[in-house]
Every structure is written in C-alpha cells, then in structure tokens.
Design a protein around this motif. Structure first.
Motif, PDB file in Angstrom:
ATOM      1  N   GLN A  45      83.133  85.803  83.163  1.00 47.36           N
ATOM      2  CA  GLN A  45      83.933  85.134  82.043  1.00 47.36           C
ATOM      3  C   GLN A  45      85.197  85.948  81.529  1.00 47.36           C
ATOM      4  O   GLN A  45      86.513  85.489  81.487  1.00 47.36           O
ATOM      5  CB  GLN A  45      83.405  84.551  80.902  1.00 47.36           C
ATOM      6  N   GLY A  46      84.876  87.055  81.433  1.00 45.89           N
ATOM      7  CA  GLY A  46      85.708  88.134  81.060  1.00 45.89           C
ATOM      8  C   GLY A  46      87.037  88.421  81.972  1.00 45.89           C
ATOM      9  O   GLY A  46      88.243  88.444  81.633  1.00 45.89           O
ATOM     10  N   LYS A  47      86.382  88.527  83.337  1.00 42.61           N
ATOM     11  CA  LYS A  47      87.690  88.762  84.424  1.00 42.61           C
ATOM     12  C   LYS A  47      88.360  87.455  84.428  1.00 42.61           C
ATOM     13  O   LYS A  47      89.672  87.521  84.829  1.00 42.61           O
ATOM     14  CB  LYS A  47      86.699  89.029  85.667  1.00 42.61           C
ATOM     15  N   LEU A  48      87.754  86.307  84.283  1.00 41.22           N
ATOM     16  CA  LEU A  48      88.731  85.108  84.335  1.00 41.22           C
ATOM     17  C   LEU A  48      89.576  85.084  83.005  1.00 41.22           C
ATOM     18  O   LEU A  48      90.929  84.851  83.299  1.00 41.22           O
ATOM     19  CB  LEU A  48      87.844  83.784  84.187  1.00 41.22           C
ATOM     20  N   LEU A  49      89.236  85.488  82.123  1.00 36.42           N
ATOM     21  CA  LEU A  49      90.128  85.752  80.866  1.00 36.42           C
ATOM     22  C   LEU A  49      91.244  86.375  81.161  1.00 36.42           C
ATOM     23  O   LEU A  49      92.564  86.271  80.870  1.00 36.42           O
ATOM     24  CB  LEU A  49      89.530  85.998  79.325  1.00 36.42           C
ATOM     25  N   GLN A  50      90.996  87.607  81.725  1.00 32.51           N
ATOM     26  CA  GLN A  50      91.979  88.641  82.140  1.00 32.51           C
ATOM     27  C   GLN A  50      93.094  88.244  83.406  1.00 32.51           C
ATOM     28  O   GLN A  50      94.114  88.112  83.219  1.00 32.51           O
ATOM     29  CB  GLN A  50      91.780  89.934  82.719  1.00 32.51           C
ATOM     30  N   LEU A  51      92.467  87.290  84.139  1.00 28.85           N
ATOM     31  CA  LEU A  51      93.123  86.851  85.186  1.00 28.85           C
ATOM     32  C   LEU A  51      94.224  85.629  84.700  1.00 28.85           C
ATOM     33  O   LEU A  51      95.337  85.579  85.139  1.00 28.85           O
ATOM     34  CB  LEU A  51      92.518  86.197  86.490  1.00 28.85           C
ATOM     35  N   LEU A  52      93.807  84.768  83.750  1.00 30.18           N
ATOM     36  CA  LEU A  52      94.509  83.775  83.005  1.00 30.18           C
ATOM     37  C   LEU A  52      95.728  84.399  82.398  1.00 30.18           C
ATOM     38  O   LEU A  52      96.624  83.933  82.412  1.00 30.18           O
ATOM     39  CB  LEU A  52      93.737  83.034  82.203  1.00 30.18           C
ATOM     40  N   ALA A  53      95.271  85.571  81.624  1.00 32.80           N
ATOM     41  CA  ALA A  53      96.305  86.288  80.754  1.00 32.80           C
ATOM     42  C   ALA A  53      97.438  86.706  81.683  1.00 32.80           C
ATOM     43  O   ALA A  53      98.704  86.954  81.617  1.00 32.80           O
ATOM     44  CB  ALA A  53      95.853  87.308  79.939  1.00 32.80           C
ATOM     45  N   ARG A  54      96.872  87.328  82.758  1.00 33.35           N
ATOM     46  CA  ARG A  54      97.966  87.947  83.680  1.00 33.35           C
ATOM     47  C   ARG A  54      98.532  87.030  84.549  1.00 33.35           C
ATOM     48  O   ARG A  54      99.878  87.318  84.605  1.00 33.35           O
ATOM     49  CB  ARG A  54      97.177  88.784  85.021  1.00 33.35           C
ATOM     50  N   VAL A  55      98.256  85.732  85.007  1.00 33.57           N
ATOM     51  CA  VAL A  55      99.243  85.049  85.806  1.00 33.57           C
ATOM     52  C   VAL A  55     100.163  84.212  84.896  1.00 33.57           C
ATOM     53  O   VAL A  55     101.270  83.672  85.213  1.00 33.57           O
ATOM     54  CB  VAL A  55      98.353  83.885  86.411  1.00 33.57           C
ATOM     55  N   SER A  56      99.754  84.255  83.404  1.00 38.39           N
ATOM     56  CA  SER A  56     100.708  83.614  82.509  1.00 38.39           C
ATOM     57  C   SER A  56     101.705  84.674  81.870  1.00 38.39           C
ATOM     58  O   SER A  56     102.515  84.229  81.385  1.00 38.39           O
ATOM     59  CB  SER A  56      99.837  83.229  81.446  1.00 38.39           C
ATOM     60  N   GLY A  57     101.688  85.920  82.321  1.00 36.52           N
ATOM     61  CA  GLY A  57     102.506  87.217  81.873  1.00 36.52           C
ATOM     62  C   GLY A  57     102.640  87.226  80.290  1.00 36.52           C
ATOM     63  O   GLY A  57     103.567  87.419  79.656  1.00 36.52           O
ATOM     64  N   VAL A  58     101.371  86.982  79.729  1.00 39.94           N
ATOM     65  CA  VAL A  58     101.344  87.152  78.314  1.00 39.94           C
ATOM     66  C   VAL A  58     101.861  88.674  77.795  1.00 39.94           C
ATOM     67  O   VAL A  58     101.496  89.593  78.323  1.00 39.94           O
ATOM     68  CB  VAL A  58     100.107  86.679  77.877  1.00 39.94           C
ATOM     69  N   ARG A  59     102.440  88.461  76.577  1.00 35.00           N
ATOM     70  CA  ARG A  59     102.746  89.438  75.889  1.00 35.00           C
ATOM     71  C   ARG A  59     101.959  89.758  74.729  1.00 35.00           C
ATOM     72  O   ARG A  59     101.911  90.653  73.893  1.00 35.00           O
ATOM     73  CB  ARG A  59     104.298  89.934  75.658  1.00 35.00           C
ATOM     74  N   ARG A  60     101.636  88.383  74.080  1.00 32.37           N
ATOM     75  CA  ARG A  60     101.050  88.535  72.611  1.00 32.37           C
ATOM     76  C   ARG A  60      99.842  87.555  72.541  1.00 32.37           C
ATOM     77  O   ARG A  60      99.728  86.445  73.134  1.00 32.37           O
ATOM     78  CB  ARG A  60     102.126  87.973  71.605  1.00 32.37           C
ATOM     79  N   ILE A  61      98.780  88.093  72.368  1.00 27.33           N
ATOM     80  CA  ILE A  61      97.406  87.473  72.223  1.00 27.33           C
ATOM     81  C   ILE A  61      96.620  87.271  71.021  1.00 27.33           C
ATOM     82  O   ILE A  61      96.866  88.351  70.119  1.00 27.33           O
ATOM     83  CB  ILE A  61      96.347  88.194  73.253  1.00 27.33           C
ATOM     84  N   LEU A  62      96.144  86.317  70.764  1.00 28.68           N
ATOM     85  CA  LEU A  62      95.450  86.141  69.569  1.00 28.68           C
ATOM     86  C   LEU A  62      93.955  85.770  69.704  1.00 28.68           C
ATOM     87  O   LEU A  62      93.831  84.901  70.353  1.00 28.68           O
ATOM     88  CB  LEU A  62      96.149  84.942  68.421  1.00 28.68           C
ATOM     89  N   GLU A  63      93.032  86.589  69.323  1.00 25.17           N
ATOM     90  CA  GLU A  63      91.789  86.425  69.439  1.00 25.17           C
ATOM     91  C   GLU A  63      90.909  86.061  68.297  1.00 25.17           C
ATOM     92  O   GLU A  63      91.114  86.755  67.106  1.00 25.17           O
ATOM     93  CB  GLU A  63      90.963  87.555  70.331  1.00 25.17           C
ATOM     94  N   ILE A  64      90.211  84.939  68.275  1.00 21.47           N
ATOM     95  CA  ILE A  64      89.496  84.528  66.936  1.00 21.47           C
ATOM     96  C   ILE A  64      87.876  84.612  67.274  1.00 21.47           C
ATOM     97  O   ILE A  64      87.499  83.931  68.156  1.00 21.47           O
ATOM     98  CB  ILE A  64      89.804  83.229  66.483  1.00 21.47           C
TER      99      ILE A  64
END
Length: 223
Positions: A45-64
C-alpha cells in the motif's frame, strides 16, 4: 475474516517488486519499540501511494494521520527537492517517533509534522492560505473521515487526488446499525463522497497482510 494466502501473496509480490528497505524497516522497528499500534499501511500500500504521487507529479502533499511516519516516508520520497508534505498527528508521542523516522529517511527538510486534533489543525492551516495541495492522504480516526474529506477538498486544487484508507472495515460498512463508531464514520464518509459534486470517486476493496479493507480514491473536479 482473514486468509493466510492474502499475506503470502503480499509477501510474494513484495519480495519481487519492493524488496528490502533498511530505512522503512527501521521506521517499523522504531514504531514497534515505542509501543505504537501496528496499523500503518502495508509495504504494498505504501508503494501504491508513492506511485500515485509520482504519476501525478505532486509537489504538495497533505497527510491526515501520521502515526510513526511510515506512509509519510513513502509519500515524501515521491516529492521533488522543492516539494512539501504537511502531516497532521493527534498524539505528541507518535509525532516524536515519526519525526525521528522521517529524519532518518533524509526527508526532514521536506516534511512538517503538526501536532494536535486534525479538526483544529485544518482550520489553522486553511487560515494560512497555503498553495493548494496536489494529493491528500487520509488515514486517521474514522469517526471524522467525512469532516476530513470536506477539508481535503477545500484545500486541494482541481485535479488533486484524495486517498482515504480503511473504508471497508472488513465488510462491516454494509451494516447501517453497526455499533462501532468507526463503521458509522465510514458510512457517513461514503455517503458524503457519493453526494459530493466536487469530486469523482471510486472505492476498491483490498486483501493482504492487513486483512480485508479498502480505500477510496477521489479526484477533485474542475470548478
């Protein structure tokens, strides 16, 4: 409900596609030794989160929901050098462990962990008028998931991803009269997402080392 084969399949693919990671292993060990509950995302699941963030080209993330920073590390590794991740954690002891784990991962300059009830931290964050977030990961107390999701939409840009974990509750989500407040919170969340015109969403069930659960993936629509 659980099946040993679920965990075995997770292990099989994890060995092939994720491998050993001393930093993440240390984060898990530090969290266990500090007495934190074993409720972080799995490696898959952690790797999935990382891949989703990478393919989206994110620069700002909020984690709750930071816990020991395990998912924070996965997400933080997807950020560019000038990216930023703000993580909200209720428990000061959890936040202390997470900060140490994040620093050990070399992500201290990118990650800020704020301590306090998220429903108090989120209005304060909004008052700062931050740049909109590209991705929000919600993995905190399920009773307040609907409120967290509402704030996530407000703080995100059009096209942003909002990922909410643990929404299936081992199938208990189907029971409208279930006595567990986490189940009722998950039902309120699902109803809110389904009726919210600002997002397009789907929910996927998952099985694995964490048992039977699932996550909701939502995209913020253009205004």
């Amino acid at each position: 409900m659980a099946d040993d084969r679920w965990a075995a399949v997770d292990t099989y693919f994890g060995d092939l596609m994720i491998g050993d990671d001393p930093v993440l292993a240390a984060a898990e060990a530090n969290s266990r030794s500090a007495g934190l509950p074993d409720i972080a995302v799995s490696p898959a699941q952690g790797k999935l989160l990382q891949l989703l963030a990478r393919v989206s080209g994110v620069r700002r993330i909020l984690e709750i929901g930071t816990l020991g920073g395990y998912s924070t590390i996965w997400l933080g590794r997807a950020l560019p050098a000038d990216g930023r991740l703000i993580s909200l954690e209720f428990d000061p002891r959890h936040a202390e462990v997470a900060r140490a784990n994040v620093a050990n991962a070399g992500l201290g300059a990118l990650v800020e962990i704020r301590v306090g009830p998220a429903l108090e931290s989120l209005p304060k964050l909004a008052a700062e008028q931050p740049d909109p977030f590209d991705l929000v990961f919600i993995d905190a107390d399920k009773e307040n998931n609907a409120a967290y999701f509402d704030w996530a939409v407000r703080l995100s840009r059009p096209g942003a991803l909002i990922i909410t974990d643990n929404v299936v509750r081992g199938g208990k989500i189907l029971d409208p009269n279930h006595p567990d407040a986490r189940v009722q919170g998950s039902r309120r969340f699902a109803e809110l997402v389904g009726a919210n015109p600002r997002v397009s969403a789907t929910t996927l069930q998952t099985v694995g080392v964490k048992g039977w659960d699932g996550f909701t993936l939502a995209v913020v629509n253009d205004s």
